[in-house]
Design an enzyme around this catalytic site. Structure first.
Site, PDB file in Angstrom:
ATOM      1  N   TYR A  60       0.862  -1.190   0.000  1.00 34.46           N
ATOM      2  CA  TYR A  60       0.000   0.000   0.000  1.00 34.46           C
ATOM      3  C   TYR A  60       0.891   1.229   0.000  1.00 34.46           C
ATOM      4  O   TYR A  60       1.851   1.320   0.770  1.00 34.46           O
ATOM      5  CB  TYR A  60      -0.934  -0.001   1.210  1.00 34.46           C
ATOM      6  N   GLU A  61       0.552   2.196  -0.847  1.00 34.03           N
ATOM      7  CA  GLU A  61       1.472   3.287  -1.135  1.00 34.03           C
ATOM      8  C   GLU A  61       1.920   4.090   0.090  1.00 34.03           C
ATOM      9  O   GLU A  61       2.990   4.657   0.100  1.00 34.03           O
ATOM     10  CB  GLU A  61       0.849   4.230  -2.169  1.00 34.03           C
ATOM     11  N   ALA A  62       1.086   4.166   1.113  1.00 32.44           N
ATOM     12  CA  ALA A  62       1.434   4.990   2.276  1.00 32.44           C
ATOM     13  C   ALA A  62       2.644   4.458   3.027  1.00 32.44           C
ATOM     14  O   ALA A  62       3.194   5.153   3.884  1.00 32.44           O
ATOM     15  CB  ALA A  62       0.239   5.121   3.213  1.00 32.44           C
TER      16      ALA A  62
END
Lengths: 271, 325
Positions: A60-62
């Site tokens: 997940y990009e975060a």
């Protein structure tokens, strides 16, 4: 319907969102490194991990890499994403340390509008310089879609969303502009060494679409309860229906059970 | 020895000038410096220039208050609790806010360059998109790329041919060095060492890229505690200029291992953010109607906050109702 010992649910026994999640989950191969966005993509990857792809991992990009959430995250920045992760870092790690260097096999993304080349708009309605309406904006959608080997878009089937030309190309499909000149070329002409792939499927509440050798969208399978005519009526461009490959597999009872009891028992994305 | 100055929220907001370029910690609805955002609105700051990896509830509070002139970012919303950034959208459509769009990774490229003291950072991500369409360079169209503002580069991006390996074209994104980093951190040591829990987002880059850094900290702890596990720390004390100790300072956004996102609060805010009148009424209640952060917490009440409190093992609340079941 029963195929072998697999029991498929009948029309009326599942909701459109169940079909979306199950069809999307089937796109995951075991061992895939999956880069997913918020919402339906989270249901799809979690379901795939419980079924045919236990060794698929999710970024997940975060900042979470290969997390093993025991509670469904509500967004990609959620601390639940990082539970039992191999790495909890930040965006520099996910976008450059994982995506740019070529680890990502499959992207799961959403979109508001799409064209026949898989260009997606999530930014504005109307002319960008004087828009009628703004959506959320790009987020990481175009980044993830740029360098993943395969991208699966999950969308609603509506004529106004499947357009001849999207109002703004937020996320790159198979034919794009080479900026700043604006020349209209195949993606590989722009990406060069960084051309790893592109959109491979679009899954909607009515059908599954794929892309041919020229990067043009065609109708692949039609969900139970819909006809080819229904799909054509909900696409705003001249859709290639010459390669239709029958009906989309319906969700299995096991998939529905997993979705509601294991993946999203709190009813976060599912009704 | 501490090199930072410990100040109050009022003093922190007082340091920010109208027109300054601000950047923030956090990601969408997580670890945003909300208490300081509210104080900026109380002090009626105007013409702010925001540069951020994405917007969230904090952006929308500033947008609703009419405090934003330029928003350089790529996404705004409240995740599951409000699907659009209504204030930014209204500003863009009406023309009161100049919106310059990028992709996430292009924003990160600009922040990495700024953080590492480089003039630009290369990236192949999001090439071929309308983000790069010269027609849509909104700062350029507004005449703001003439070099007169040192915080605005004279070009949005450049494309160069790989000079070393002949691997074709790649984007160059210019550095960003904001006037201020407004950071919410989980813990700050008494010598200024900063630690955040769980995902780090772009917090380290935001700290390093900014000229001055204000940290609002959930708690101030002995630095020697943070120095037992230096690999868990985000920034060295000498990078931090000002610290405000401010428990619950990220509410209604979430802070891993302290408290979860206040979904009901954000859902309600999203509804009011859809019109200026409703926003004003909300701001009169929650920003101007309270004297400061302590009164804001009193108004929320202990039961509400207790429900959001994170499970100390899992790092998030196991009691808050998140879905429909």
């Amino acid at each position: 319907m029963t195929t072998g010992n697999i029991n498929y649910a009948k029309v009326g026994e599942y909701k459109p969102i169940d079909m979306l999640a199950c069809a999307a989950a089937r796109e995951v191969n075991d061992g895939d490194v999956v880069f997913a966005g918020t919402g339906l993509p989270m249901l799809a990857i979690a379901l795939a991990q419980l079924e045919q792809a236990p060794n698929a991992v999710c970024i997940y990009e975060a900042g979470s890499v290969d997390g093993r959430p025991i509670h469904l995250p509500t967004s990609v920045g959620d601390s639940r994403c990082a539970y039992q992760a191999s790495i909890a870092a930040g965006l520099a790690e996910t976008f450059y340390g994982q995506l740019h260097c070529g680890y990502v096999d499959l992207a799961f993304l959403g979109g508001a509008e799409i064209d026949m080349y898989g260009n997606v708009n999530t930014t504005v309605v109307g002319d960008y310089a004087a828009p009628q309406k703004r959506f959320t904006g790009s987020g990481g959608n175009p980044d993830i879609n740029s360098l993943a080997r395969r991208t699966v878009f999950i969308m609603l089937q509506e004529k106004r969303r499947f357009k001849e030309n999207v109002d703004y190309i937020t996320s790159p499909g198979w034919r794009i502009h080479r900026w700043p000149s604006g020349e209209w070329v195949h993606k590989k002409e722009v990406y060069g060494k960084y051309f790893f792939g592109g959109p491979t499927a679009v899954i909607t509440n009515m059908a599954v679409f794929r892309f041919d050798e020229n990067g043009v969208m065609y109708l692949d399978t039609v969900h139970p309860g819909y006809s080819v005519e229904d799909i054509k009526n909900n696409v705003g461009f001249d859709l290639n229906v010459s390669r239709v490959n029958g009906e989309t597999l319906a969700p299995t009872y096991n998939q529905i059970d997993l979705l509601y009891k294991r993946v999203d028992p709190e009813g976060i994305f599912l009704p | 020895m501490a090199t930072f100055k410990k100040i109050t929220l009022q003093e922190a907001a007082g340091l920010i000038n109208d027109g300054d370029l601000l950047s923030f910690s956090g990601f969408t609805i997580w670890r945003r410096p909300m208490a300081l955002i509210y104080e900026l609105v109380r002090q009626q700051k105007k013409n702010l220039h925001l540069f951020e990896v994405n917007g969230g509830t904090h952006t929308e509070v500033l947008a609703g208050a009419g405090a934003i002139k330029i928003w350089e970012s790529c996404w705004v919303g409240h995740e599951l609790y409000g699907k659009l950034g209504e204030g930014i959208a209204r500003g863009q459509v009406e023309g009161s806010i100049i919106v310059e769009d990028y992709s996430h990774a292009q924003v990160v490229a600009r922040q990495l360059a700024g953080a590492y003291g480089l003039p630009f950072f290369p990236t192949a991500l999001s090439m071929g998109t309308d983000i790069l369409n010269p027609k849509y360079d909104m700062l350029g169209k507004a005449g703001l790329r003439d070099g007169s503002n040192s915080k605005i580069p004279v070009k949005k991006y450049d494309v160069v041919k790989d000079p070393f390996f002949g691997n074709g074209e790649i984007l160059m994104m210019p550095a960003v060095n904001p006037d201020w980093a407004l950071i919410y951190a989980s813990q700050v040591g008494d010598e200024g060492t900063v630690r955040v829990f769980s995902q780090t987002y772009v917090d380290a880059e935001v700290v390093k890229a900014a000229d001055k850094v204000i940290v609002i900290a959930e708690e101030i702890v002995p630095d020697n505690y943070l120095r037992r596990e230096p690999e868990k720390n985000l920034a060295a004390g000498y990078a931090i200029d000002y610290v405000v100790e401010c428990p619950w300072g990220a509410h209604p956004t979430g802070s891993q291992f302290f408290y979860d996102v206040d979904a009901d609060f954000i859902r309600n805010f999203y509804q009011v953010s859809k019109s200026k009148a409703a926003f004003d009424e909300w701001a009169n209640e929650w920003i101007f109607g309270v004297s400061g952060h302590e009164e804001y917490l009193d108004k929320l009440g202990i039961n509400r906050l207790q429900n959001l409190r994170a499970n100390s093992v899992l790092g998030y609340s196991t009691t808050v109702k998140r879905g429909t079941r």
